[in-house]
Scaffold this motif. Sequence first.
Motif, PDB file in Angstrom:
ATOM      1  N   THR A  29       0.866  -1.179   0.000  1.00  0.00           N
ATOM      2  CA  THR A  29       0.000   0.000   0.000  1.00  0.00           C
ATOM      3  C   THR A  29       0.895   1.217   0.000  1.00  0.00           C
ATOM      4  OG1 THR A  29      -0.104   0.141   2.407  1.00  0.00           O
ATOM      5  CG2 THR A  29      -1.793  -1.197   1.319  1.00  0.00           C
ATOM      6  N   SER A  30       0.336   2.341  -0.349  1.00  0.00           N
ATOM      7  CA  SER A  30       1.112   3.578  -0.351  1.00  0.00           C
ATOM      8  C   SER A  30       0.352   4.662   0.402  1.00  0.00           C
ATOM      9  CB  SER A  30       1.390   4.032  -1.793  1.00  0.00           C
ATOM     10  OG  SER A  30       2.170   3.091  -2.474  1.00  0.00           O
ATOM     11  N   PRO A  31       0.155   4.461   1.693  1.00  0.00           N
ATOM     12  CA  PRO A  31      -0.589   5.460   2.449  1.00  0.00           C
ATOM     13  C   PRO A  31       0.197   6.756   2.574  1.00  0.00           C
ATOM     14  CG  PRO A  31       0.366   3.856   3.923  1.00  0.00           C
ATOM     15  CD  PRO A  31       0.596   3.351   2.537  1.00  0.00           C
ATOM     16  N   ARG A  32      -0.503   7.834   2.566  1.00  0.00           N
ATOM     17  CA  ARG A  32       0.117   9.153   2.717  1.00  0.00           C
ATOM     18  C   ARG A  32       0.289   9.453   4.196  1.00  0.00           C
ATOM     19  NH1 ARG A  32      -1.611  14.451   3.480  1.00  0.00           N
ATOM     20  NH2 ARG A  32      -0.516  16.084   2.303  1.00  0.00           N
ATOM     21  N   ILE A  33       1.474   9.906   4.575  1.00  0.00           N
ATOM     22  CA  ILE A  33       1.748  10.240   5.961  1.00  0.00           C
ATOM     23  C   ILE A  33       1.883  11.756   6.072  1.00  0.00           C
ATOM     24  CG2 ILE A  33       3.308   9.918   7.916  1.00  0.00           C
ATOM     25  CD1 ILE A  33       4.232   7.344   6.616  1.00  0.00           C
ATOM     26  N   LEU A  34       1.051  12.355   6.892  1.00  0.00           N
ATOM     27  CA  LEU A  34       1.147  13.779   7.180  1.00  0.00           C
ATOM     28  C   LEU A  34       2.034  13.955   8.408  1.00  0.00           C
ATOM     29  CD1 LEU A  34       0.129  16.742   6.725  1.00  0.00           C
ATOM     30  CD2 LEU A  34      -1.601  16.235   8.458  1.00  0.00           C
ATOM     31  N   ILE A  35       3.057  14.798   8.280  1.00  0.00           N
ATOM     32  CA  ILE A  35       3.989  15.047   9.379  1.00  0.00           C
ATOM     33  C   ILE A  35       3.969  16.532   9.701  1.00  0.00           C
ATOM     34  CG2 ILE A  35       6.389  14.868  10.154  1.00  0.00           C
ATOM     35  CD1 ILE A  35       6.736  12.629   8.060  1.00  0.00           C
ATOM     36  N   CYS A  36       3.746  16.851  10.974  1.00  0.00           N
ATOM     37  CA  CYS A  36       3.781  18.238  11.454  1.00  0.00           C
ATOM     38  C   CYS A  36       4.963  18.370  12.405  1.00  0.00           C
ATOM     39  CB  CYS A  36       2.473  18.586  12.155  1.00  0.00           C
ATOM     40  SG  CYS A  36       1.026  18.521  11.057  1.00  0.00           S
ATOM     41  N   PRO A  37       6.154  18.715  11.866  1.00  0.00           N
ATOM     42  CA  PRO A  37       7.380  18.713  12.669  1.00  0.00           C
ATOM     43  C   PRO A  37       7.588  20.043  13.399  1.00  0.00           C
ATOM     44  CG  PRO A  37       7.917  19.072  10.375  1.00  0.00           C
ATOM     45  CD  PRO A  37       6.428  19.006  10.461  1.00  0.00           C
ATOM     46  N   GLY A  38       7.007  20.172  14.569  1.00  0.00           N
ATOM     47  CA  GLY A  38       7.101  21.417  15.319  1.00  0.00           C
ATOM     48  C   GLY A  38       8.435  21.561  16.044  1.00  0.00           C
ATOM     49  N   ILE A  39       9.017  22.755  15.963  1.00  0.00           N
ATOM     50  CA  ILE A  39      10.256  23.073  16.680  1.00  0.00           C
ATOM     51  C   ILE A  39      10.012  24.310  17.522  1.00  0.00           C
ATOM     52  CG2 ILE A  39      12.694  23.693  16.471  1.00  0.00           C
ATOM     53  CD1 ILE A  39      12.812  22.214  13.854  1.00  0.00           C
ATOM     54  N   GLY A  40      10.249  24.191  18.825  1.00  0.00           N
ATOM     55  CA  GLY A  40      10.004  25.288  19.751  1.00  0.00           C
ATOM     56  C   GLY A  40      11.182  26.223  19.884  1.00  0.00           C
ATOM     57  N   ALA A  41      11.317  26.834  21.066  1.00  0.00           N
ATOM     58  CA  ALA A  41      12.322  27.880  21.269  1.00  0.00           C
ATOM     59  C   ALA A  41      13.703  27.326  21.585  1.00  0.00           C
ATOM     60  CB  ALA A  41      11.873  28.814  22.389  1.00  0.00           C
ATOM     61  N   GLY A  42      13.811  26.110  22.096  1.00  0.00           N
ATOM     62  CA  GLY A  42      15.096  25.571  22.500  1.00  0.00           C
ATOM     63  C   GLY A  42      15.550  26.133  23.828  1.00  0.00           C
ATOM     64  N   SER A  43      16.714  25.686  24.293  1.00  0.00           N
ATOM     65  CA  SER A  43      17.184  26.097  25.611  1.00  0.00           C
ATOM     66  C   SER A  43      17.541  27.577  25.672  1.00  0.00           C
ATOM     67  CB  SER A  43      18.409  25.260  26.014  1.00  0.00           C
ATOM     68  OG  SER A  43      19.502  25.502  25.128  1.00  0.00           O
ATOM     69  N   GLY A  44      17.843  28.177  24.507  1.00  0.00           N
ATOM     70  CA  GLY A  44      18.175  29.600  24.475  1.00  0.00           C
ATOM     71  C   GLY A  44      16.975  30.506  24.562  1.00  0.00           C
ATOM     72  N   GLY A  45      15.788  29.942  24.315  1.00  0.00           N
ATOM     73  CA  GLY A  45      14.568  30.736  24.360  1.00  0.00           C
ATOM     74  C   GLY A  45      14.388  31.572  23.111  1.00  0.00           C
ATOM     75  N   ALA A  46      13.446  32.499  23.192  1.00  0.00           N
ATOM     76  CA  ALA A  46      13.149  33.401  22.079  1.00  0.00           C
ATOM     77  C   ALA A  46      12.828  34.773  22.646  1.00  0.00           C
ATOM     78  CB  ALA A  46      11.983  32.876  21.249  1.00  0.00           C
ATOM     79  N   SER A  47      13.371  35.814  22.022  1.00  0.00           N
ATOM     80  CA  SER A  47      13.106  37.170  22.491  1.00  0.00           C
ATOM     81  C   SER A  47      11.798  37.715  21.958  1.00  0.00           C
ATOM     82  CB  SER A  47      14.256  38.093  22.082  1.00  0.00           C
ATOM     83  OG  SER A  47      14.397  38.111  20.665  1.00  0.00           O
ATOM     84  N   SER A  48      11.298  37.108  20.864  1.00  0.00           N
ATOM     85  CA  SER A  48      10.040  37.534  20.255  1.00  0.00           C
ATOM     86  C   SER A  48       9.625  36.470  19.251  1.00  0.00           C
ATOM     87  CB  SER A  48      10.204  38.886  19.549  1.00  0.00           C
ATOM     88  OG  SER A  48      11.058  38.753  18.430  1.00  0.00           O
ATOM     89  N   ALA A  49       8.509  36.711  18.569  1.00  0.00           N
ATOM     90  CA  ALA A  49       8.083  35.782  17.534  1.00  0.00           C
ATOM     91  C   ALA A  49       9.075  35.742  16.381  1.00  0.00           C
ATOM     92  CB  ALA A  49       6.702  36.198  17.016  1.00  0.00           C
ATOM     93  N   ALA A  50       9.875  36.802  16.237  1.00  0.00           N
ATOM     94  CA  ALA A  50      10.789  36.898  15.096  1.00  0.00           C
ATOM     95  C   ALA A  50      12.184  36.382  15.388  1.00  0.00           C
ATOM     96  CB  ALA A  50      10.878  38.354  14.634  1.00  0.00           C
ATOM     97  N   ALA A  51      12.528  36.162  16.665  1.00  0.00           N
ATOM     98  CA  ALA A  51      13.925  35.856  16.973  1.00  0.00           C
ATOM     99  C   ALA A  51      14.054  34.829  18.079  1.00  0.00           C
ATOM    100  CB  ALA A  51      14.672  37.131  17.356  1.00  0.00           C
ATOM    101  N   ARG A  52      14.609  33.661  17.752  1.00  0.00           N
ATOM    102  CA  ARG A  52      15.111  32.744  18.755  1.00  0.00           C
ATOM    103  C   ARG A  52      16.471  33.249  19.246  1.00  0.00           C
ATOM    104  NH1 ARG A  52      12.313  29.037  15.101  1.00  0.00           N
ATOM    105  NH2 ARG A  52      11.183  27.413  16.251  1.00  0.00           N
ATOM    106  N   GLN A  53      16.973  32.639  20.323  1.00  0.00           N
ATOM    107  CA  GLN A  53      18.241  33.088  20.879  1.00  0.00           C
ATOM    108  C   GLN A  53      19.155  31.914  21.207  1.00  0.00           C
ATOM    109  OE1 GLN A  53      16.897  35.537  24.232  1.00  0.00           O
ATOM    110  NE2 GLN A  53      17.462  37.356  23.066  1.00  0.00           N
ATOM    111  N   MET A  54      20.446  32.104  20.955  1.00  0.00           N
ATOM    112  CA  MET A  54      21.494  31.256  21.503  1.00  0.00           C
ATOM    113  C   MET A  54      22.082  31.979  22.701  1.00  0.00           C
ATOM    114  SD  MET A  54      23.515  29.865  18.107  1.00  0.00           S
ATOM    115  CE  MET A  54      23.082  31.183  16.958  1.00  0.00           C
ATOM    116  N   LYS A  55      22.652  31.214  23.625  1.00  0.00           N
ATOM    117  CA  LYS A  55      23.153  31.801  24.854  1.00  0.00           C
ATOM    118  C   LYS A  55      24.624  31.471  25.081  1.00  0.00           C
ATOM    119  CE  LYS A  55      19.296  33.608  26.631  1.00  0.00           C
ATOM    120  NZ  LYS A  55      19.177  35.049  26.990  1.00  0.00           N
ATOM    121  N   ASN A  56      25.314  32.437  25.682  1.00  0.00           N
ATOM    122  CA  ASN A  56      26.651  32.246  26.244  1.00  0.00           C
ATOM    123  C   ASN A  56      26.593  32.890  27.620  1.00  0.00           C
ATOM    124  OD1 ASN A  56      29.294  32.225  27.031  1.00  0.00           O
ATOM    125  ND2 ASN A  56      30.074  33.382  25.300  1.00  0.00           N
ATOM    126  N   GLY A  57      26.295  32.095  28.634  1.00  0.00           N
ATOM    127  CA  GLY A  57      26.032  32.662  29.950  1.00  0.00           C
ATOM    128  C   GLY A  57      24.780  33.513  29.894  1.00  0.00           C
TER     129      GLY A  57
END
Length: 315
Positions: free
Chosen positions: A58-86
């Motif tokens: 069979t060839s069933p179609r698989i729908l994938i919704c690969p959500g990625i959040g803010a990560g350990s650095g967080g996000a300063s706004s909807a437009a910018a995630r952040q990396m951290k150094n201390g």
Amino acid sequence: MLRAIGFLLFSLLPSLCLAQSCSFTATNMSFGAVDTLGGSPVSSTATISINCTGALLTSPRILICPGIGAGSGGASSAAARQMKNGTNSLNYQLYADSGHSLIWGSNNWPYPALPPVFATNLNILGFVNTSTTLYGSVFGGQGAAAPGSFVSNFTTADTYFIYRYSSDTSCATPSGTLAGVSFAVNANVAANCLVSVANVDFGTRGVLSANVDATGSVTATCTAGTTYAISLSGGVANAAPTARKMAKGAETVTYGLYKDTNRSQPWGDATTAGSTVAGTGTGTGQVLTVYGRVPPQTTPTPGTYTDTVVVTLTY
């Protein structure tokens, strides 16, 4: 008489079924060395690999919704995630397209961007191995980010991957099986400085019987926390800080350059102890005034007198 006797063999083999499931892996995204004083963004990519299994033939179609959040650095706004150094931050963003117009979001973070819709079909053997690209960009003009190594780590708690066998084309309200990946986004900010100048112009003067004062400036733009020193050469004549020479052919006008408005602290190069100007970068331009003075002296013939002083910023 011999008779041939044949036998018909009937068999029933159960169809081979595979469990319907998907697993995901991701490579790290490394931006390498980033010049935060430059205005241009720095781009990089990572690869998300997808491995799904299901029913044979069979060839069933698989729908994938690969959500990625803010990560350990967080996000300063909807437009910018952040990396951290201390406590220091470096702004960046993840995208679903090479044009960096579609932010790669999640269904379980507080911002509007949703996961991109990704769909694939199992082959007739009941599996598929495929991949998709994750695009990233570190924004330019972030001189306030102190030099060092920056990172944001993503765990399965940050990556909200939902998949199901479906013909749907939206990830707005996904349902299905939950999975996730772990990866890291990293960059290295190097110490850097830029320098610009405004000339010292003494204007048009007659007889040089009194002090003639004028100012110029040196603007130092260094990454936050970067220490620097600025020296001024002795000009074409390689003269002492208070005895530089503006020239017109063989004739000269003596002048000096100073660090203070009273013209008491000569501004020279590293060969003259205490005559350079030191500072610590903030990520923005720091304007340092150059105080010039032409002292009283024998006036040469009329004309335009010039000198070229080399500004050296050491960090």
